[in-house]
Design an enzyme around this catalytic site. Structure first.
Site, PDB file in Angstrom:
ATOM      1  N   GLY A 194       0.531  -0.969   0.400  1.00 19.56           N
ATOM      2  CA  GLY A 194      -0.218   0.394  -0.114  1.00 19.56           C
ATOM      3  C   GLY A 194       0.721   1.344  -0.287  1.00 19.56           C
ATOM      4  CG  ASN A 215      -3.546  -0.724 -13.571  1.00 18.19           C
ATOM      5  OD1 ASN A 215      -3.273  -0.913 -11.933  1.00 18.19           O
ATOM      6  ND2 ASN A 215      -3.062  -1.593 -14.137  1.00 18.19           N
ATOM      7  CG  HIS A 255       1.770  -1.915 -15.384  1.00 17.35           C
ATOM      8  ND1 HIS A 255       1.831  -3.609 -14.665  1.00 17.35           N
ATOM      9  CD2 HIS A 255       2.431  -2.275 -16.283  1.00 17.35           C
ATOM     10  CE1 HIS A 255       1.863  -3.700 -15.417  1.00 17.35           C
ATOM     11  NE2 HIS A 255       2.372  -3.208 -16.231  1.00 17.35           N
ATOM     12  CD  GLU A 306     -15.176  -3.816 -20.983  1.00 14.81           C
ATOM     13  OE1 GLU A 306     -14.354  -2.809 -21.677  1.00 14.81           O
ATOM     14  OE2 GLU A 306     -16.322  -3.501 -21.075  1.00 14.81           O
ATOM     15  CG  ASP A 345      -1.604  -4.315 -17.581  1.00 16.40           C
ATOM     16  OD1 ASP A 345      -2.231  -3.930 -16.059  1.00 16.40           O
ATOM     17  OD2 ASP A 345      -0.637  -5.258 -17.386  1.00 16.40           O
TER      18      ASP A 345
HETATM   19  C1  GAR Z   1       2.950  -1.176  -7.172  1.00 20.66           C
HETATM   20  O1  GAR Z   1       4.548  -1.472  -7.744  1.00 20.66           O
HETATM   21  C2  GAR Z   1       2.298  -1.072  -9.160  1.00 20.66           C
HETATM   22  O2  GAR Z   1       2.483  -0.018  -9.143  1.00 20.66           O
HETATM   23  C3  GAR Z   1       2.298  -2.553  -8.784  1.00 20.66           C
HETATM   24  O3  GAR Z   1       2.362  -3.325  -7.567  1.00 20.66           O
HETATM   25  C4  GAR Z   1       3.096  -2.733  -6.564  1.00 20.66           C
HETATM   26  C5  GAR Z   1       1.994  -2.667  -5.470  1.00 20.66           C
HETATM   27  O4  GAR Z   1       2.996  -1.786  -4.411  1.00 20.66           O
HETATM   28  N1  GAR Z   1       0.759  -2.316  -9.246  1.00 20.66           N
HETATM   29  C6  GAR Z   1       1.521  -4.342 -11.039  1.00 20.66           C
HETATM   30  O5  GAR Z   1       1.876  -4.150 -10.826  1.00 20.66           O
HETATM   31  C7  GAR Z   1      -0.024  -4.078 -11.386  1.00 20.66           C
HETATM   32  N2  GAR Z   1       0.090  -4.285 -13.080  1.00 20.66           N
HETATM   33  P1  GAR Z   1       2.052  -1.058  -3.188  1.00 20.66           P
HETATM   34  O6  GAR Z   1       1.476  -2.521  -2.686  1.00 20.66           O
HETATM   35  O7  GAR Z   1       2.799  -0.856  -2.412  1.00 20.66           O
HETATM   36  O8  GAR Z   1       1.621   0.068  -3.880  1.00 20.66           O
END
Ligand code: GAR
Length: 200
Positions: A12, A108, A110, A148, A151
């Site tokens: 988080g 989102n 990424h 849909e 990414d």
């Molecule tokens: C982040 O790096 C986010 O960009 C990635 O998960 C991590 C969560 O970290 N998301 C993805 O890979 C989605 N495809 P966090 O819980 O510390 O924010």
């Protein structure tokens, strides 16, 4: 005031960046009113509680099948009257019914420059492992609207981050978070809350 819900699965840190930005006034016209995690142990839930934001776990494990989970999750988000849903490290496939219910209102983050290193199997640390394997010299992060396809939706913001000699996936992940993700995600929310992305 935009009612924002944040969906999380792990540590988080992106949620924290959003909460801090609301508190410091970097995000205006928006408040985080709801946090949901599919993982009861996610530290993100503690961050929400500490900030006084309603937070709960909703896991596929609590339901007889995936369809029941998808319907319950979508209903819950509708009940919360959210104007914007932010996927901040939410590692659950977003069902079509949720996309239909919140068309253009789900974003989102990424951890790569889409369309590189994204799609099925590219999440969290794996994204950075693949970037290092390929030997790219620049990577980064992307905030996009969710549609849909995984990414895939319209890109709102991107920021490039250098890959440096000796980087491990963990070191690179941290740099991408510090230099891109924690800046971009609050900026995207502030931009939406203040009408800077047109129809998006
Ligand atoms: C982040 O790096 C986010 O960009 C990635 O998960 C991590 C969560 O970290 N998301 C993805 O890979 C989605 N495809 P966090 O819980 O510390 O924010």
């Amino acid at each position: 005031m935009l009612r924002v819900g944040v969906l999380v699965s792990g540590g988080g840190t992106n949620l924290q960046a959003i909460l801090d930005a609301v508190k410091s006034g970097k995000i205006t016209n928006a408040e985080v009113v709801y946090v949901m995690s599919n993982n009861a142990d996610a530290y993100a839930l503690k961050r929400a509680e500490k900030a006084g934001v309603e937070a709960e776990c909703m896991s596929p494990k609590q339901f007889p099948d995936r369809a029941a989970f998808n319907t319950a999750m979508t209903r819950r988000l509708i009940e919360k009257k959210l104007d914007l849903i932010v996927l901040a490290g939410f590692l659950v496939t977003i069902p079509p019914e949720m996309i239909q219910a919140f068309r253009g209102r789900i974003i989102n983050i990424h951890p790569s420059l889409i369309p590189s290193f994204c799609g099925k199997g590219y999440y969290g640390l794996k994204v950075h492992e693949k970037a290092l394997e390929r030997g790219v010299k620049v990577t980064g992060a992307t905030v996009h609207v969710v549609d849909e396809d995984l990414d895939h939706g319209p890109i709102l913001l991107q920021k490039a981050v250098e890959v440096l000699p000796g980087d491990t996936p963990e070191i690179l992940q941290r740099r991408v978070m510090e230099q891109a993700e924690w800046i971009l995600l609050p900026a995207a929310i502030d931009g939406i809350a203040n009408g800077r992305f047109g129809q998006n």
